[in-house]
Design a protein around this motif. Structure first.
Motif, PDB file in Angstrom:
ATOM      1  N   ILE A 124      -7.405   4.024   1.494  1.00 34.19           N
ATOM      2  CA  ILE A 124      -8.444   5.007   1.796  1.00 34.19           C
ATOM      3  C   ILE A 124      -8.934   4.748   3.216  1.00 34.19           C
ATOM      4  O   ILE A 124      -9.667   3.800   3.465  1.00 34.19           O
ATOM      5  CB  ILE A 124      -9.636   4.893   0.821  1.00 34.19           C
ATOM      6  N   ARG A 125      -8.501   5.600   4.138  1.00 31.67           N
ATOM      7  CA  ARG A 125      -8.932   5.459   5.525  1.00 31.67           C
ATOM      8  C   ARG A 125     -10.409   5.824   5.652  1.00 31.67           C
ATOM      9  O   ARG A 125     -10.891   6.708   4.946  1.00 31.67           O
ATOM     10  CB  ARG A 125      -8.105   6.369   6.431  1.00 31.67           C
ATOM     11  N   PRO A 126     -11.123   5.153   6.549  1.00 37.39           N
ATOM     12  CA  PRO A 126     -12.545   5.484   6.738  1.00 37.39           C
ATOM     13  C   PRO A 126     -12.726   6.934   7.195  1.00 37.39           C
ATOM     14  O   PRO A 126     -11.986   7.430   8.040  1.00 37.39           O
ATOM     15  CB  PRO A 126     -13.001   4.521   7.827  1.00 37.39           C
ATOM     16  N   ILE A 127     -13.690   7.599   6.593  1.00 35.42           N
ATOM     17  CA  ILE A 127     -14.042   8.970   6.960  1.00 35.42           C
ATOM     18  C   ILE A 127     -15.547   8.966   7.173  1.00 35.42           C
ATOM     19  O   ILE A 127     -16.298   8.534   6.301  1.00 35.42           O
ATOM     20  CB  ILE A 127     -13.681   9.973   5.848  1.00 35.42           C
ATOM     21  N   THR A 128     -15.993   9.410   8.327  1.00 36.79           N
ATOM     22  CA  THR A 128     -17.428   9.401   8.594  1.00 36.79           C
ATOM     23  C   THR A 128     -17.961  10.827   8.698  1.00 36.79           C
ATOM     24  O   THR A 128     -17.249  11.756   9.082  1.00 36.79           O
ATOM     25  CB  THR A 128     -17.761   8.656   9.904  1.00 36.79           C
ATOM     26  N   HIS A 155      -4.281  -2.596  -9.388  1.00 37.05           N
ATOM     27  CA  HIS A 155      -5.387  -3.340  -8.799  1.00 37.05           C
ATOM     28  C   HIS A 155      -5.183  -3.425  -7.298  1.00 37.05           C
ATOM     29  O   HIS A 155      -4.125  -3.838  -6.826  1.00 37.05           O
ATOM     30  CB  HIS A 155      -5.474  -4.745  -9.401  1.00 37.05           C
ATOM     31  N   ILE A 156      -6.206  -3.009  -6.548  1.00 37.17           N
ATOM     32  CA  ILE A 156      -6.180  -3.073  -5.094  1.00 37.17           C
ATOM     33  C   ILE A 156      -7.276  -4.043  -4.683  1.00 37.17           C
ATOM     34  O   ILE A 156      -8.449  -3.820  -4.987  1.00 37.17           O
ATOM     35  CB  ILE A 156      -6.457  -1.687  -4.452  1.00 37.17           C
ATOM     36  N   ILE A 157      -6.917  -5.132  -3.994  1.00 40.74           N
ATOM     37  CA  ILE A 157      -7.930  -6.098  -3.569  1.00 40.74           C
ATOM     38  C   ILE A 157      -8.707  -5.536  -2.383  1.00 40.74           C
ATOM     39  O   ILE A 157      -8.213  -4.679  -1.647  1.00 40.74           O
ATOM     40  CB  ILE A 157      -7.317  -7.480  -3.252  1.00 40.74           C
ATOM     41  N   ASP A 158      -9.941  -6.042  -2.213  1.00 45.58           N
ATOM     42  CA  ASP A 158     -10.851  -5.526  -1.193  1.00 45.58           C
ATOM     43  C   ASP A 158     -10.191  -5.340   0.166  1.00 45.58           C
ATOM     44  O   ASP A 158     -10.337  -4.305   0.791  1.00 45.58           O
ATOM     45  CB  ASP A 158     -12.066  -6.446  -1.037  1.00 45.58           C
ATOM     46  N   LYS A 159      -9.480  -6.355   0.634  1.00 46.80           N
ATOM     47  CA  LYS A 159      -8.952  -6.286   1.999  1.00 46.80           C
ATOM     48  C   LYS A 159      -7.875  -5.212   2.164  1.00 46.80           C
ATOM     49  O   LYS A 159      -7.572  -4.816   3.277  1.00 46.80           O
ATOM     50  CB  LYS A 159      -8.436  -7.647   2.460  1.00 46.80           C
ATOM     51  N   ASN A 160      -7.314  -4.708   1.063  1.00 49.21           N
ATOM     52  CA  ASN A 160      -6.268  -3.683   1.151  1.00 49.21           C
ATOM     53  C   ASN A 160      -6.761  -2.269   0.876  1.00 49.21           C
ATOM     54  O   ASN A 160      -5.999  -1.318   0.995  1.00 49.21           O
ATOM     55  CB  ASN A 160      -5.126  -4.016   0.190  1.00 49.21           C
TER      56      ASN A 160
END
Length: 94
Positions: free
Chosen positions: A78-82, A68-73
């Motif tokens: 997963i780094r943002p990719i645009t 389980h990964i909480i939202d803030k983590n």
């Protein structure tokens, strides 16, 4: 390897560990918004949303378990990719 030719397993059926580089490649290779479906399916083969507490479950192939990964983590995993797509308007200035 084209994005259209890749078959992506369902959640929990992956045979190799999650790779941010693989996800990035799928996004960069996308030529249209519909091509991003491959990247979405790739993400969904490892992650599934969870509501209480908010976050995701991650299928960790190495340990063959759900984590389980909480939202803030999530951003640490997963780094943002645009990716931007531009369309030429049929009328008006370009």
């Amino acid at each position: 390897m084209t994005t259209q030719a890749q078959v992506i397993p369902k959640f929990g059926e992956q045979t190799k560990a999650f790779s941010i580089d693989e996800l990035k490649w799928l996004i960069v290779a996308a030529k249209s918004m519909s091509d991003l479906d491959q990247a979405k399916r790739y993400l969904c083969s490892y992650f599934i949303p969870y509501a209480d507490p908010h976050g995701v479950f991650w299928w960790d192939l190495d340990s063959k378990s759900l984590k389980h990964i909480i939202d803030k983590n999530i951003g640490k995993l997963i780094r943002p990719i645009t990716k931007a797509f531009y369309t030429q308007p049929e009328q008006g200035p370009s």
